[in-house]
Design an enzyme around this catalytic site. Structure first.
Site, mmCIF file in Angstrom:
data_model
loop_
_atom_site.group_PDB
_atom_site.id
_atom_site.type_symbol
_atom_site.label_atom_id
_atom_site.label_comp_id
_atom_site.label_asym_id
_atom_site.label_seq_id
_atom_site.Cartn_x
_atom_site.Cartn_y
_atom_site.Cartn_z
ATOM 1 N N HIS A 163 -27.366 86.341 44.362
ATOM 2 C CA HIS A 163 -28.072 85.695 43.250
ATOM 3 C C HIS A 163 -27.118 85.646 42.074
ATOM 4 O O HIS A 163 -26.623 86.668 41.615
ATOM 5 C CB HIS A 163 -29.338 86.454 42.871
ATOM 6 C CG HIS A 163 -30.144 85.756 41.815
ATOM 7 N ND1 HIS A 163 -31.175 84.895 42.116
ATOM 8 C CD2 HIS A 163 -30.045 85.767 40.456
ATOM 9 C CE1 HIS A 163 -31.691 84.405 41.008
ATOM 10 N NE2 HIS A 163 -31.028 84.923 39.978
ATOM 11 N N CYS A 164 -26.871 84.448 41.556
ATOM 12 C CA CYS A 164 -25.887 84.255 40.501
ATOM 13 C C CYS A 164 -26.600 84.001 39.167
ATOM 14 O O CYS A 164 -27.341 83.015 39.031
ATOM 15 C CB CYS A 164 -24.965 83.086 40.840
ATOM 16 S SG CYS A 164 -23.690 82.780 39.595
ATOM 17 N N VAL A 165 -26.377 84.872 38.203
ATOM 18 C CA VAL A 165 -27.025 84.704 36.905
ATOM 19 C C VAL A 165 -26.460 83.502 36.154
ATOM 20 O O VAL A 165 -27.138 82.918 35.304
ATOM 21 C CB VAL A 165 -26.873 85.978 36.044
ATOM 22 C CG1 VAL A 165 -27.619 87.140 36.677
ATOM 23 C CG2 VAL A 165 -25.407 86.337 35.828
ATOM 24 N N VAL A 168 -28.424 80.657 37.445
ATOM 25 C CA VAL A 168 -29.857 80.947 37.391
ATOM 26 C C VAL A 168 -30.521 80.569 38.712
ATOM 27 O O VAL A 168 -31.601 79.970 38.747
ATOM 28 C CB VAL A 168 -30.534 80.179 36.223
ATOM 29 C CG1 VAL A 168 -31.850 80.865 35.856
ATOM 30 C CG2 VAL A 168 -29.643 80.101 35.008
#
Length: 316
Positions: A163-165, A168
């Site tokens: 999951h890549c911030v 998003v």
């Protein structure tokens, strides 16, 4: 005491995941802000005015501006493709098992189903190395091979990488190529900006009288430092993902050490690459797939992955 500690940990993880969800548009605005500052420093303040200087300065400015705008378009196209493309969800009532003798899919038996439910292994497979369906207790559904549950998104994601911030979103089967292109064009763009602003950065520490307001000079200095830092960090991240693609594995699978000694999905570097980027070379460097590849390559849908037939150590 043990139960209390476990409850506290679960609550902390829940709050952390909730905080990541809340970043949302803030991270997108941060990315766009960095792009805006960079655009001002390169185009508006430095190389835009140089177009009218004449001679070699005009030619250099033209080359820098053309490359800058091309890479910026590709970067933003790839970025928003990752942001707005669903990484892949498990179809409703999905149920799959691999029949060893027929080499076909077959429904799970009740015994197998209960065995899968009670199993907490991340990657389940039978003695021949074929993938098996698994069960997600959080989603209360069967999971295809290479599928993982994302606590931030609150659902299972096909071939989840992480999951890549920054985007998003989860990076999974359906947007992994777009994420890799985002890294690629970000590295090229930040490297171009770093090199183009290097003379101005050196002049900043020299005794040369540099025209411009203090705010504009500070913006140029900040832009150089930011792009240099991003260029170096993205380079390392990109090298890591190139090695993952060449071995046909994901960040999660590599972390779980499921790729040793022989990874059943590693079918050779060329075919591993095609599983991510498709067969059509015209689409390799744009965040899209050809209709032909989408129709003829089930692997691009994130549910069906070919496995290697030689698990005896023979090099592919």
């Amino acid at each position: 005491m043990h139960r209390s500690a476990g409850a506290t940990m679960a609550w902390n993880v829940f709050r952390f995941c909730t905080a990541l969800r809340g970043l949302g548009s803030i991270m997108i605005l941060l990315v766009l802000s960095i792009v805006g500052v960079t655009y001002y420093a390169v185009v508006v303040y430095n190389y835009g005015p140089a177009l009218f200087a004449g001679g070699a300065s005009t030619l250099l400015a033209l080359v820098v501006l053309l490359l800058f705008h091309f890479l910026l378009v590709m970067l933003l196209w790839s970025y928003f493709s990752v942001v707005f493309t669903d990484p892949g969800s498990v179809p409703p009532n999905w149920n799959l098992d691999f029949d060893e003798e027929r080499g076909e899919t077959a429904p799970l038996s009740g015994l197998d189903f209960n065995s899968q439910v009670n199993s907490q292994q991340s990657i389940a497979h039978n003695d021949t190395g074929h993938p098996r369906a698994r069960y997600c207790r959080k989603c209360n559904q069967m999971k295809p091979p290479r599928c993982h549950h994302c606590s931030v998104c609150g659902r299972c994601v096909l071939k989840m990488d992480h999951h890549c911030v920054w985007v998003v979103n989860c990076v999974g089967a359906l947007n992994y190529k777009y994420f890799l292109l985002f890294l690629f064009y970000t590295f090229l763009e930040t490297t171009l900006v770093t090199l183009s602003l290097l003379p101005h950065f050196i002049a900043f520490f020299s005794d040369i009288d540099i025209p411009g307001s203090p705010a504009a000079l500070a913006t140029t200095f900040l832009t150089f430092v930011l792009n240099l830092a991003f260029s170096l960090s993205v380079l390392g991240f990109m090298i890591m993902h190139v090695s993952l693609v060449s071995a046909n594995t994901t960040t999660i699978e590599a972390y779980e050490k499921k790729t040793t000694p022989r990874w059943m999905y590693d079918i050779g570097r060329k075919r591993n690459f095609i599983q991510v980027f498709g067969n059509d070379k015209r689409y390799w460097f744009i965040p899209a797939y050809s209709e032909e590849d989408l129709r003829r390559m089930p692997v691009l849908q994130g549910l069906d992955y070919p496995v290697r037939t030689d698990l005896d150590g023979q090099e592919l």
